[in-house]
Design a protein around this motif. Structure first.
Motif, mmCIF file in Angstrom:
data_model
loop_
_atom_site.group_PDB
_atom_site.id
_atom_site.type_symbol
_atom_site.label_atom_id
_atom_site.label_comp_id
_atom_site.label_asym_id
_atom_site.label_seq_id
_atom_site.Cartn_x
_atom_site.Cartn_y
_atom_site.Cartn_z
ATOM 1 N N ALA A 3 16.209 43.501 37.290
ATOM 2 C CA ALA A 3 16.013 42.865 38.590
ATOM 3 C C ALA A 3 17.361 42.505 39.208
ATOM 4 O O ALA A 3 18.277 42.080 38.522
ATOM 5 N N THR A 5 19.524 40.135 41.553
ATOM 6 C CA THR A 5 19.479 38.771 42.059
ATOM 7 C C THR A 5 19.996 38.753 43.488
ATOM 8 O O THR A 5 21.106 39.198 43.761
ATOM 9 N N GLN A 65 10.272 36.308 43.788
ATOM 10 C CA GLN A 65 11.558 36.116 43.122
ATOM 11 C C GLN A 65 11.925 34.638 43.000
ATOM 12 O O GLN A 65 13.028 34.308 42.581
#
Length: 68
Positions: A3, A5, A65
């Motif tokens: 993932a 950021t 997120q």
């Protein structure tokens, strides 16, 4: 794939948070004490940073997120 950021400014997170609560850009502008165009600017930049197709998609990605 790991993932990525995404860093969003406090104002971008604030605008996305109000959008998530169903507020329109004119209402957000009044709440945060700025112009509608400034809110639109923050939302569009957040959309680009999140690689979202529209602001609604950006809100969904930000929630997923845990940015907002």
């Amino acid at each position: 794939m790991p993932a990525v950021t995404v860093k969003l400014s406090p104002r971008k997170r604030l605008c996305l948070s109000w959008m998530a609560k169903g507020k329109r850009t004119s209402e957000i502008a009044q709440i945060v004490g700025t112009k509608v165009r400034t809110v639109e600017y923050h939302l569009q930049n957040a959309r680009r940073k999140l690689d979202a197709t529209n602001v609604t998609h950006a809100v969904a990605l930000a929630v997923r997120q845990q940015l907002i």
